[in-house]
Design a protein around this motif. Sequence first.
Motif, PDB file in Angstrom:
ATOM      1  N   GLN A 147       0.812  -1.215   0.000  1.00  0.00           N
ATOM      2  CA  GLN A 147       0.000   0.000   0.000  1.00  0.00           C
ATOM      3  C   GLN A 147       0.847   1.267   0.000  1.00  0.00           C
ATOM      4  O   GLN A 147       0.352   2.346  -0.280  1.00  0.00           O
ATOM      5  CB  GLN A 147      -0.947   0.005   1.194  1.00  0.00           C
ATOM      6  N   ILE A 148       2.120   1.134   0.320  1.00  0.00           N
ATOM      7  CA  ILE A 148       3.027   2.283   0.308  1.00  0.00           C
ATOM      8  C   ILE A 148       3.539   2.466  -1.111  1.00  0.00           C
ATOM      9  O   ILE A 148       4.021   1.513  -1.728  1.00  0.00           O
ATOM     10  CB  ILE A 148       4.199   2.063   1.289  1.00  0.00           C
ATOM     11  N   PRO A 149       3.441   3.676  -1.647  1.00  0.00           N
ATOM     12  CA  PRO A 149       3.937   3.922  -3.005  1.00  0.00           C
ATOM     13  C   PRO A 149       5.423   3.602  -3.114  1.00  0.00           C
ATOM     14  O   PRO A 149       6.182   3.795  -2.161  1.00  0.00           O
ATOM     15  CB  PRO A 149       3.711   5.422  -3.214  1.00  0.00           C
ATOM     16  N   PRO A 150       5.864   3.141  -4.279  1.00  0.00           N
ATOM     17  CA  PRO A 150       7.269   2.775  -4.442  1.00  0.00           C
ATOM     18  C   PRO A 150       8.194   3.964  -4.674  1.00  0.00           C
ATOM     19  O   PRO A 150       9.402   3.786  -4.748  1.00  0.00           O
ATOM     20  CB  PRO A 150       7.249   1.864  -5.669  1.00  0.00           C
ATOM     21  N   ASP A 151       7.649   5.174  -4.768  1.00  0.00           N
ATOM     22  CA  ASP A 151       8.501   6.344  -5.026  1.00  0.00           C
ATOM     23  C   ASP A 151       8.303   7.400  -3.938  1.00  0.00           C
ATOM     24  O   ASP A 151       7.260   7.453  -3.281  1.00  0.00           O
ATOM     25  CB  ASP A 151       8.183   6.943  -6.401  1.00  0.00           C
ATOM     26  N   MET A 152       9.304   8.252  -3.752  1.00  0.00           N
ATOM     27  CA  MET A 152       9.291   9.245  -2.690  1.00  0.00           C
ATOM     28  C   MET A 152       8.176  10.270  -2.885  1.00  0.00           C
ATOM     29  O   MET A 152       7.523  10.664  -1.916  1.00  0.00           O
ATOM     30  CB  MET A 152      10.642   9.950  -2.601  1.00  0.00           C
TER      31      MET A 152
ATOM     32  N   GLY B 120       5.255   9.860  -4.251  1.00  0.00           N
ATOM     33  CA  GLY B 120       4.005   9.234  -3.837  1.00  0.00           C
ATOM     34  C   GLY B 120       3.898   9.158  -2.326  1.00  0.00           C
ATOM     35  O   GLY B 120       2.831   9.394  -1.752  1.00  0.00           O
ATOM     36  N   LEU B 121       4.992   8.850  -1.666  1.00  0.00           N
ATOM     37  CA  LEU B 121       4.999   8.763  -0.211  1.00  0.00           C
ATOM     38  C   LEU B 121       4.740  10.133   0.403  1.00  0.00           C
ATOM     39  O   LEU B 121       3.926  10.281   1.306  1.00  0.00           O
ATOM     40  CB  LEU B 121       6.329   8.202   0.278  1.00  0.00           C
ATOM     41  N   LEU B 122       5.418  11.137  -0.118  1.00  0.00           N
ATOM     42  CA  LEU B 122       5.273  12.486   0.427  1.00  0.00           C
ATOM     43  C   LEU B 122       3.924  13.115   0.100  1.00  0.00           C
ATOM     44  O   LEU B 122       3.546  14.109   0.702  1.00  0.00           O
ATOM     45  CB  LEU B 122       6.405  13.375  -0.073  1.00  0.00           C
ATOM     46  N   ALA B 123       3.188  12.531  -0.818  1.00  0.00           N
ATOM     47  CA  ALA B 123       1.882  13.061  -1.191  1.00  0.00           C
ATOM     48  C   ALA B 123       0.824  12.800  -0.127  1.00  0.00           C
ATOM     49  O   ALA B 123      -0.313  13.194  -0.289  1.00  0.00           O
ATOM     50  CB  ALA B 123       1.444  12.464  -2.525  1.00  0.00           C
ATOM     51  N   GLY B 124       1.183  12.126   0.949  1.00  0.00           N
ATOM     52  CA  GLY B 124       0.224  11.983   2.030  1.00  0.00           C
ATOM     53  C   GLY B 124       0.074  10.600   2.622  1.00  0.00           C
ATOM     54  O   GLY B 124      -0.721  10.401   3.513  1.00  0.00           O
ATOM     55  N   VAL B 125       0.828   9.647   2.153  1.00  0.00           N
ATOM     56  CA  VAL B 125       0.746   8.309   2.718  1.00  0.00           C
ATOM     57  C   VAL B 125       1.530   8.280   4.021  1.00  0.00           C
ATOM     58  O   VAL B 125       2.636   8.795   4.106  1.00  0.00           O
ATOM     59  CB  VAL B 125       1.326   7.270   1.728  1.00  0.00           C
ATOM     60  N   THR B 126       0.953   7.694   5.055  1.00  0.00           N
ATOM     61  CA  THR B 126       1.660   7.561   6.326  1.00  0.00           C
ATOM     62  C   THR B 126       2.175   6.138   6.474  1.00  0.00           C
ATOM     63  O   THR B 126       1.597   5.197   5.938  1.00  0.00           O
ATOM     64  CB  THR B 126       0.745   7.898   7.517  1.00  0.00           C
ATOM     65  N   LEU B 127       3.252   6.007   7.192  1.00  0.00           N
ATOM     66  CA  LEU B 127       3.836   4.690   7.415  1.00  0.00           C
ATOM     67  C   LEU B 127       3.128   4.029   8.591  1.00  0.00           C
ATOM     68  O   LEU B 127       3.445   4.272   9.741  1.00  0.00           O
ATOM     69  CB  LEU B 127       5.331   4.801   7.693  1.00  0.00           C
ATOM     70  N   THR B 128       2.155   3.231   8.265  1.00  0.00           N
ATOM     71  CA  THR B 128       1.410   2.514   9.296  1.00  0.00           C
ATOM     72  C   THR B 128       1.423   1.041   8.950  1.00  0.00           C
ATOM     73  O   THR B 128       1.867   0.641   7.884  1.00  0.00           O
ATOM     74  CB  THR B 128      -0.040   3.005   9.374  1.00  0.00           C
ATOM     75  N   GLY B 129       0.934   0.250   9.832  1.00  0.00           N
ATOM     76  CA  GLY B 129       0.781  -1.169   9.554  1.00  0.00           C
ATOM     77  C   GLY B 129       2.090  -1.916   9.455  1.00  0.00           C
ATOM     78  O   GLY B 129       3.016  -1.696  10.222  1.00  0.00           O
TER      79      GLY B 129
END
Length: 65
Positions: A33-38, A40-49
Motif C-alpha cells: 500500500q506504500i507507493p514505491p517512489d518518494m 508518492g509517499l510524500l503526497a500523504g501516505v503515512t507509514l502505518t501497519g
Amino acid sequence: MRLVTFQNSDSARVGALVNGDVEVVDLSAVDPQIPPDMLGLLAGVTLTGTASLVVNALTRERPTA
C-alpha cells in the motif's frame, strides 16, 4: 527513521535506513500500500501497519554477546 531513495533494478524506490543507517528496507516491498517512489509517499501516505512494524523491529537495539 530516515527515508531514502535508492535504485532497484531499473526503478527508483523508497526505503528506510535501519541498523545504524547501514541497511535499507524497501518500504513498498514490506507493505504494497506504500507507493514505491518518494513523491508518492510524500503526497500523504503515512507509514502505518506492516512497514512501520518492520522498520521499528529492525531499528531496535540488538543484544550484544
